[in-house]
Scaffold this motif. Structure first.
Motif, PDB file in Angstrom:
ATOM      1  N   ILE A   1      45.010  28.628  41.522  1.00  0.00           N
ATOM      2  CA  ILE A   1      44.605  29.405  40.343  1.00  0.00           C
ATOM      3  C   ILE A   1      45.805  30.160  39.783  1.00  0.00           C
ATOM      4  CG2 ILE A   1      43.198  31.347  39.553  1.00  0.00           C
ATOM      5  CD1 ILE A   1      41.036  30.433  41.520  1.00  0.00           C
ATOM      6  N   GLN A   2      46.584  30.764  40.654  1.00  0.00           N
ATOM      7  CA  GLN A   2      47.761  31.511  40.203  1.00  0.00           C
ATOM      8  C   GLN A   2      48.756  30.590  39.501  1.00  0.00           C
ATOM      9  OE1 GLN A   2      47.940  34.624  40.146  1.00  0.00           O
ATOM     10  NE2 GLN A   2      50.078  35.107  39.726  1.00  0.00           N
ATOM     11  N   LEU A   3      48.995  29.405  40.059  1.00  0.00           N
ATOM     12  CA  LEU A   3      49.896  28.454  39.407  1.00  0.00           C
ATOM     13  C   LEU A   3      49.370  28.050  38.036  1.00  0.00           C
ATOM     14  CD1 LEU A   3      50.801  26.127  42.423  1.00  0.00           C
ATOM     15  CD2 LEU A   3      52.393  27.611  41.177  1.00  0.00           C
ATOM     16  N   HIS A   4      48.085  27.748  37.984  1.00  0.00           N
ATOM     17  CA  HIS A   4      47.479  27.315  36.718  1.00  0.00           C
ATOM     18  C   HIS A   4      47.590  28.403  35.652  1.00  0.00           C
ATOM     19  CE1 HIS A   4      44.607  25.100  34.170  1.00  0.00           C
ATOM     20  NE2 HIS A   4      44.116  26.284  33.881  1.00  0.00           N
TER      21      HIS A   4
ATOM     22  N   GLY B   1      42.770  20.670  30.958  1.00  0.00           N
ATOM     23  CA  GLY B   1      41.385  21.097  31.016  1.00  0.00           C
ATOM     24  C   GLY B   1      41.214  22.442  31.681  1.00  0.00           C
ATOM     25  N   ALA B   2      39.942  22.820  31.822  1.00  0.00           N
ATOM     26  CA  ALA B   2      39.551  24.093  32.416  1.00  0.00           C
ATOM     27  C   ALA B   2      38.943  23.811  33.789  1.00  0.00           C
ATOM     28  CB  ALA B   2      38.533  24.792  31.508  1.00  0.00           C
ATOM     29  N   PRO B   3      39.658  24.121  34.882  1.00  0.00           N
ATOM     30  CA  PRO B   3      39.141  23.808  36.215  1.00  0.00           C
ATOM     31  C   PRO B   3      37.828  24.535  36.491  1.00  0.00           C
ATOM     32  CG  PRO B   3      41.462  24.449  36.302  1.00  0.00           C
ATOM     33  CD  PRO B   3      40.974  24.765  34.930  1.00  0.00           C
TER      34      PRO B   3
ATOM     35  N   TRP C   1      40.762  31.808  24.497  1.00  0.00           N
ATOM     36  CA  TRP C   1      40.398  31.947  25.919  1.00  0.00           C
ATOM     37  C   TRP C   1      39.814  30.681  26.501  1.00  0.00           C
ATOM     38  CZ3 TRP C   1      35.414  31.135  27.625  1.00  0.00           C
ATOM     39  CH2 TRP C   1      34.392  31.175  26.668  1.00  0.00           C
ATOM     40  N   ARG C   2      39.312  29.794  25.670  1.00  0.00           N
ATOM     41  CA  ARG C   2      38.641  28.592  26.158  1.00  0.00           C
ATOM     42  C   ARG C   2      39.614  27.559  26.710  1.00  0.00           C
ATOM     43  NH1 ARG C   2      35.528  27.419  20.598  1.00  0.00           N
ATOM     44  NH2 ARG C   2      37.710  27.697  19.953  1.00  0.00           N
ATOM     45  N   ASN C   3      40.867  27.614  26.272  1.00  0.00           N
ATOM     46  CA  ASN C   3      41.852  26.606  26.677  1.00  0.00           C
ATOM     47  C   ASN C   3      42.346  26.868  28.096  1.00  0.00           C
ATOM     48  OD1 ASN C   3      41.901  25.111  24.255  1.00  0.00           O
ATOM     49  ND2 ASN C   3      43.266  26.613  23.308  1.00  0.00           N
ATOM     50  N   GLY C   4      42.119  25.901  28.980  1.00  0.00           N
ATOM     51  CA  GLY C   4      42.638  26.003  30.331  1.00  0.00           C
ATOM     52  C   GLY C   4      42.026  27.109  31.167  1.00  0.00           C
TER      53      GLY C   4
END
Length: 523
Positions: free
Chosen positions: A410-413, A367-369, A35-38
């Motif tokens: 957010i949806q794209l990511h 990264g994680a925005p 869960w931490r990735n991206g």
């Protein structure tokens, strides 16, 4: 025959090796399970996020010189209070608490965020809570440990993880343990701090702030209290429902203690996140923690946007940063543009086109925005305390263009695999900032191109991806360039026309060829 069979086997193995993408399928599947990735991180200050249901009933929790402000009032610069050894703005409150924050988890969930990050909630004197009295207690203005447990449980039911802010370098001057240690040489807490006449004010404090006496982490008892013991601060909150810790001024703790803390967190909750506030170049720090707040990446993007670094140089610097840090740590590190210590993005970048371009990079770089509350609705605010204004719920409307845009990012990511867990590859360019995110599947590839200049740029770029087939259409997903560009990749090349302050996110889409599939024998 045996020789022929050997040759054929060797040929097959060689062909397979040549056809294999940079990462094995298992690598990307493993990244997706973490869960931490991206992860999309949504940051709040509990006091400023949602007004409590009964603000008047809470007035007794804000004794003078504290002040409870109307939700409609914006924070302003204060004056220094010599007797308090802090600024008056630090004692102004807006009345949010954990229960009220829980009432708006649906907003965070509907945005599409994955993680709720709370600025400090532990017992402290100021509104920002970076001057802890007791790490194990929740400030009464916010509620209790039971309130935190309920918030975490509710967040988990909605698919959200929860990250707390750990302020383990210092405490507050009014903390009972410090007051006793300062006044009593035989205090059991005397060796928690550095006290003596050689220090201005009588104790070693964080960067000269007299309200923030430093903790002596070399004292094993202090570290046992903070993170080593089963009932320590770090481990007990993880059991209460936290999924990770963001460490304030993490560089102050040093790499050995950061590793010790991270190991303790992972022992208590495998797969938990430890992310450090590290303003330094991150590579070596990432040996001590899971991730950092990636201020170096922020500086590259904003310096390029301001014109201080040329786009081609910025792309090379990003490539170097990814290489030095390692992609696994980069994917977990937070991509920060604004937060409680930095002017809000709408104030930093008031020109909409520039802001859109930067946000597009925030959600497409590895990264994680990190989304600071209110950024999704266009809240403004300069330096502290102006950037810590109460959440503008009146701006949460479906016709707010900022909200529409952030939801789209957010949806794209979240829906494009390469943007969450993909590798990074630089695209050589003279005038543009260009890179590729890719996985083990060629059609996952996403190409990102930005023009930070104030001039139209036309350039031919080589996309060094061997499995992207000639004449494959490349479709823009962002919609920042109008009219929508039409292009196809040639034998490794595309030509782009980029308006000023614009960005493209290109997806390969195979041509409809009556059922014929040009990608039938490549992943």
């Amino acid at each position: 025959m045996k020789a022929l069979a050997t040759a054929l086997a060797l040929l097959a193995a060689t062909s397979s090796a040549q056809a294999a993408p940079a990462g094995a399928a298992g690598t990307f599947e493993k990244r997706e399970r973490d869960w931490r990735n991206g992860a999309v991180v949504y940051q709040i200050i509990v006091d400023r996020f949602v007004p409590a249901a009964d603000l008047e009933g809470k007035r007794a929790l804000y004794p003078s010189p504290k002040v409870l402000k109307p939700w409609s009032e914006a924070p302003k610069a204060g004056v220094y209070l010599a007797d308090q050894k802090l600024n008056s703005a630090e004692l102004e409150f807006w009345g949010g608490d954990l229960a009220s924050a829980a009432s708006k988890l649906e907003h965070i969930q509907q945005l599409g965020a994955d993680v709720l990050y709370l600025n400090p909630i532990h017992l402290a004197w100021t509104n920002h809570k970076y001057d802890a009295f007791d790490f194990q207690k929740v400030s009464p203005e916010y509620g209790s440990r039971e309130d935190f447990k309920r918030l975490a449980a509710d967040a988990h039911q909605r698919g959200l993880k929860v990250v707390l802010d750990g302020v383990f370098n210092h405490m507050g001057r009014n903390a009972p343990v410090f007051k006793d240690a300062f006044a009593n040489p035989s205090s059991p807490w005397r060796n928690w701090f550095s006290i003596g006449p050689q220090y201005e004010g009588g104790a070693l404090v964080w960067t000269g702030y007299q309200n923030l006496p430093e903790l002596k982490l070399e004292n094993l008892v202090v570290r046992r209290h903070l993170w080593l013991d089963k009932d320590s601060v770090v481990r007990s909150y993880l059991r209460d429902g936290a999924d990770g810790w963001r460490l304030d001024t993490a560089f102050e703790l040093g790499q050995a203690y950061l590793r010790e803390l991270t190991d303790a967190a992972h022992k208590e909750k495998p797969g938990s996140l430890v992310v450090g506030e590290i303003a330094n170049y991150p590579d070596r720090w990432l040996k001590s923690m899971d991730a950092v707040m990636n201020f170096t990446l922020r500086d590259i993007v904003l310096s390029m946007t301001r014109g201080d670094i040329a786009p081609a140089a910025a792309a090379r610097l990003t490539e170097r940063l990814v290489k030095d840090s390692g992609i696994e740590a980069m994917l977990k590190s937070w991509v920060v543009i604004d937060n409680h210590d930095i002017p809000r993005i709408a104030t930093q970048l008031p020109v909409t086109a520039q802001r859109r371009m930067v946000q597009a990079l925030q959600f497409t770089l590895p990264g994680a925005p990190n989304l600071y509350y209110g950024a999704e609705v266009g809240m403004t605010g300069g330096t502290d305390p102006e950037n810590r204004g109460p959440m503008r719920w009146d701006l949460v409307r479906d016709d707010n263009p900022e909200l529409v845009w952030v939801r789209k990012l957010i949806q794209l990511h979240k829906t494009h695999r390469a943007l969450r867990v993909g590798d990074f590859r630089l695209i050589d360019s003279q005038q543009l900032f260009a890179f590729e995110r890719h996985t083990d599947k060629v059609l996952d590839t996403r190409v990102v191109i930005a023009n930070p200049s104030d001039k139209q740029v036309r350039e031919r770029l080589m996309i060094a991806n061997a499995h992207l087939m000639d004449d494959t259409p490349m479709v823009d997903l962002l919609g920042l360039v109008s009219p929508a560009p039409t292009m196809a990749i040639g034998p490794g090349f595309i030509t782009v026309d980029m308006p000023p302050h614009s960005a493209l996110l290109l997806q390969p889409r195979p041509k409809a060829l009556g059922g014929y599939n040009r990608y039938k024998r490549v992943q």
